[in-house]
Design an enzyme around this catalytic site. Structure first.
Site, mmCIF file in Angstrom:
data_model
loop_
_atom_site.group_PDB
_atom_site.id
_atom_site.type_symbol
_atom_site.label_atom_id
_atom_site.label_comp_id
_atom_site.label_asym_id
_atom_site.label_seq_id
_atom_site.Cartn_x
_atom_site.Cartn_y
_atom_site.Cartn_z
ATOM 1 N N ARG A 177 -150.873 -28.372 36.062
ATOM 2 C CA ARG A 177 -152.090 -28.913 35.454
ATOM 3 C C ARG A 177 -152.442 -28.070 34.238
ATOM 4 N NH1 ARG A 177 -151.336 -32.889 37.774
ATOM 5 N NH2 ARG A 177 -152.665 -34.073 39.178
ATOM 6 N N HIS A 191 -147.042 -35.835 30.369
ATOM 7 C CA HIS A 191 -147.293 -35.842 31.826
ATOM 8 C C HIS A 191 -146.336 -36.801 32.545
ATOM 9 C CE1 HIS A 191 -150.545 -35.271 35.156
ATOM 10 N NE2 HIS A 191 -149.340 -35.416 35.686
ATOM 11 N N GLU A 224 -156.216 -33.720 28.711
ATOM 12 C CA GLU A 224 -155.338 -34.880 28.619
ATOM 13 C C GLU A 224 -156.107 -36.175 28.422
ATOM 14 O OE1 GLU A 224 -152.334 -35.568 31.846
ATOM 15 O OE2 GLU A 224 -151.925 -33.483 31.380
#
Ligand code: 8YV
Length: 326
Positions: free
Chosen positions: A241, A288, A270
């Protein structure tokens, strides 16, 4: 008996949606439009079960507006940092996730970045694409050797261990920092060295891989102060993350060449990415996609279905998230 009403917040692979339709009164999101806070509140007022993903922000404010009908949030994903699990559980809502089925895919992507950054793979691809390959040269496009280097894994859970297994085959020496050491058998299998002190580990590694979840305890774990402990020739890879690293501090250091490079699949804000990172040749950025395989996404869907079915049958779902675990 009437079927359970489920609302699925994003488009899922066809076989998963077909099965959900057979089993439940399923409201699907066929055009994959992202849901804002009001859409999520609406969904949580007409559903028994919400099937959420990382892009749904289910914070305490949103959860406090959920209807009494909502009993389960079945997250399609391993990470649950988009959900205020404490608040959900306090409101009598069970939360489940999909651990285990994306371990190998995420570890593959981590290894790909561990190779791509020091060996300058993306830079090489760009040279060829730009028609700038004018022939071999003994001193051109030199990267750094992987074999024999020290890899420091932050978070030695399933994914961290799967990364370690791969990395061993590439001749990396395995070091790790975790809340607790893993079992002696696993340490032996991976020839892994445990560092209780993250600071001490950081100052001695050649490559760092972030494989821990994002929780309040790991937010900015790699702060500006800790990043400064790294050797200037060290690389960082993150497939966990973005919030675990202070992205602005990392970008500044990479820009000033205080670090050799980074491979990032996840970002702090993000889908926004610090613009400095996009300009640096020493950085490989991915959108991602660590767990993005067809097989993985179908397995995740299957897990979501098993969690919902078990819950509906009056049992404890296998992948319940307990706030104390976080
Ligand atoms: C998932 C992930 O695809 O599972 C996770 O935690 O980061 C991703 O790989 C995503 O979270 C889906 O919700």
């Amino acid at each position: 008996m009437s079927k359970l009403k489920i609302v699925v917040t994003r488009k899922l692979p066809d076989p998963v949606e077909t099965r959900m339709r057979e089993l439940f009164d399923a409201e699907l999101n066929l055009d994959d439009s992202q849901m804002g806070a009001d859409d999520l509140v609406g969904a949580m007022n007409r559903a028994d079960v919400l099937v959420s993903t990382v892009t749904d922000r289910l914070d305490s404010r949103v959860l406090s507006r959920a209807g009494d009908r909502l009993k389960l949030i079945a997250q399609f994903g391993a990470g649950v940092d988009n959900i205020d699990v404490q608040t959900a559980v306090q409101r009598g809502v069970t939360v489940t996730n999909t651990p285990g089925v994306l371990t190998e895919d995420t570890a593959d992507m981590t290894m790909a970045l561990i190779l791509a950054v020091p060996r300058r793979i993306v830079e090489g691809v760009k040279v060829v694409e730009a028609d700038e390959f004018l022939g071999w040269s003994p001193t051109w496009m030199l990267g750094r050797r992987i074999w024999g280097k020290r890899l420091g894994i932050i978070g030695m859970g399933r994914i961290g261990q799967a990364v370690a297994r791969r990395a061993r085959a590439f001749g990396l020496q395995i070091h790790y920092h975790n809340r607790r050491p893993v079992s002696a058998a696993i340490e032996q299998e991976l020839a892994a060295t445990y560092w209780e002190s993250l600071d001490q580990m950081l100052s001695r590694m050649d490559i760092i891989s972030v494989n821990c979840p994002h929780t309040p305890a790991t937010y900015h774990l790699l702060s500006a102060r800790r990043l400064a402990l790294l050797k200037p020739h060290a690389y960082i890879v993150n497939t966990a993350r973005g919030e675990v690293i202070d992205e602005a501090a990392l970008a500044r250091m990479l820009e000033k060449k205080e670090l050799a490079g980074a491979g990032l699949d996840v970002f702090e804000h993000e889908p926004a990415i610090n613009p400095k990172l996009k300009k640096l040749p020493s950085v490989v950025l991915l959108p991602h996609m660590g767990s993005a395989t067809m097989e993985g996404r179908i397995d995740m869907g299957e897990k979501v279905i098993i969690n919902i079915k078990t819950f509906a049958d009056g049992h404890k779902p296998p992948d319940r998230v307990i706030p104390a675990m976080l």
